[in-house]
Design an enzyme around this catalytic site. Structure first.
Site, short mmCIF file in Angstrom:
data_model
loop_
_atom_site.label_atom_id
_atom_site.label_comp_id
_atom_site.label_asym_id
_atom_site.label_seq_id
_atom_site.Cartn_x
_atom_site.Cartn_y
_atom_site.Cartn_z
CD GLU A 22 33.08 61.10 6.41
OE1 GLU A 22 31.91 60.85 6.67
OE2 GLU A 22 33.59 60.87 5.29
CG ASP A 34 52.54 59.75 1.90
OD1 ASP A 34 51.66 60.07 1.08
OD2 ASP A 34 53.30 58.77 1.75
CB ALA A 35 48.91 56.21 3.61
CG ASP A 72 43.57 62.12 6.37
OD1 ASP A 72 42.57 61.55 5.93
OD2 ASP A 72 44.00 63.19 5.91
CD GLN A 86 42.58 66.57 0.60
OE1 GLN A 86 42.09 65.56 0.16
NE2 GLN A 86 42.78 66.74 1.89
CG ASP A 107 37.84 56.15 3.83
OD1 ASP A 107 37.29 56.36 2.73
OD2 ASP A 107 37.43 56.62 4.90
#
Length: 337
Positions: free
Chosen positions: A113, A164-165, A133, A58, A182
């Site tokens: 976050e 990876d979730a 995350d 990202q 989230d």
């Protein structure tokens, strides 16, 4: 999709091309502008650009904005702003944990976050929080810059996992009282859209919930015109997997829209506003800034237009029939380059 520019028309930064942009001489006229959809943009003035960078997954930026304080931007989409992030994170966390009879173990998908973990850890019953995350650089970035979550990151009940979730949930043997999504919004080329699919909910999430377990996810814009982007589809998808599904929403000023969350379980949600207030006083350390029993109860009373749209929604979210909010992620940008 996010752009930082000056009033004289000189572009100062755009997505991943923004690298330590100097704002000397432009501080009173620099603006952040986000294209919410075609022909519609949202902008606000900046004090400064605190950091920009690009990870494997990202683009990230931390902006000091005049109206909303520090703001975290990922892939050109505003994720969180200092002034009003409490609305989003209280709404994501507390309804599910309050409706659960005794939430002890929580799994967060995403949440790098740290604000979601912060709100969960305010609950006295919580014994373990796993925050998973995929992007270690974003997590370290938030650890460094978001001082408000420093205590949460150092709490011994928090287990931070970089993975990876889906892979993490599939590999774990234990189950959880509450699983929280989230995740970044489902945008084309982004890393998260596969975690909004029916197969993921049915075969990965649900088997990892304890009896009376609750799943809750952020579900994108939920305004009169924007809710058909992904909110209604995610709602309908969860209805195929769980017996009881509750959509709810709140206005978030920095998002320039009403935002949606969806809570799902095979156990009914029966607590009244008064009962929720009693649990808030008993179970949560400190005082909520946004949510109380009445706010939680009223947040699921959606407008007539949105209710009708959700009732009539037929699309189920799959990898082959995904919906996306306006914008695109790093993977697609690289392919287009």
């Amino acid at each position: 999709m996010g752009e930082i520019s000056c009033s004289n028309g000189i572009s100062q930064a755009n997505g991943a091309d923004a690298k330590n942009v100097a704002l000397t001489g432009y501080r009173k006229s620099c603006w952040y502008e986000e294209e919410i959809e075609e022909n519609l943009r949202w902008s606000f003035a900046l004090n400064s650009i605190l950091h920009t960078g690009e990870t494997r997954y990202q683009d990230i930026a931390l902006l000091d904005t005049k109206p909303f304080g520090k703001a975290l931007v990922i892939d050109g989409k505003l994720q969180s702003a200092e002034v009003d992030e409490f609305i989003y994170h209280e709404s994501l966390v507390h309804p599910a944990l309050l409706h659960h009879p005794n939430p002890k173990t929580i799994f967060i998908m995403g949440g790098g976050e740290g604000s979601t973990a912060r709100e969960i850890l305010r609950h006295k019953t919580v014994e373990k929080v796993v925050m998973c995350d995929i992007d270690e650089e974003v997590v370290e970035f938030c650890k460094s810059y978001l001082v408000v979550n420093k205590e949460a990151f150092s709490d011994p009940r928090l287990e931070l996992v970089i993975n990876d979730a889906r892979a993490e949930l599939e590999s774990r043997k234990e189950s959880y009282d509450v699983i929280i999504g989230d995740l970044a919004d489902p945008i084309e080329g982004g890393p998260c859209y596969k975690l909004y699919t029916k197969s993921f909910y049915e075969f990965v999430v649900k088997p990892r919930l304890n009896p009376e377990g609750i799943f809750v996810t952020q579900a994108g814009p939920a305004g009169i015109f924007s809710h058909t982007e992904v909110f209604s589809c995610i709602y309908n998808t969860l209805r195929q997997v769980f017996k009881y599904v509750v959509p709810y929403s709140a206005h978030i000023p920095s998002f320039a829209d009403t935002w949606g969350w969806i809570m799902a379980s095979d156990s009914p949600f029966t607590l009244s506003a008064e009962e929720l207030d009693m649990k808030v006083k008993k179970n949560i350390k400190g005082e909520n800034r946004y949510l109380d029993g009445k706010t939680i109860s009223s947040s699921s009373t959606l407008s007539k237009a949105v209710r009708k749209s959700l009732d009539n929604e037929t699309q189920v979210y799959t990898e082959g029939s995904a919906r996306f909010i306006y914008g695109y992620g790093s993977a697609l940008k690289q392919n287009r380059a």
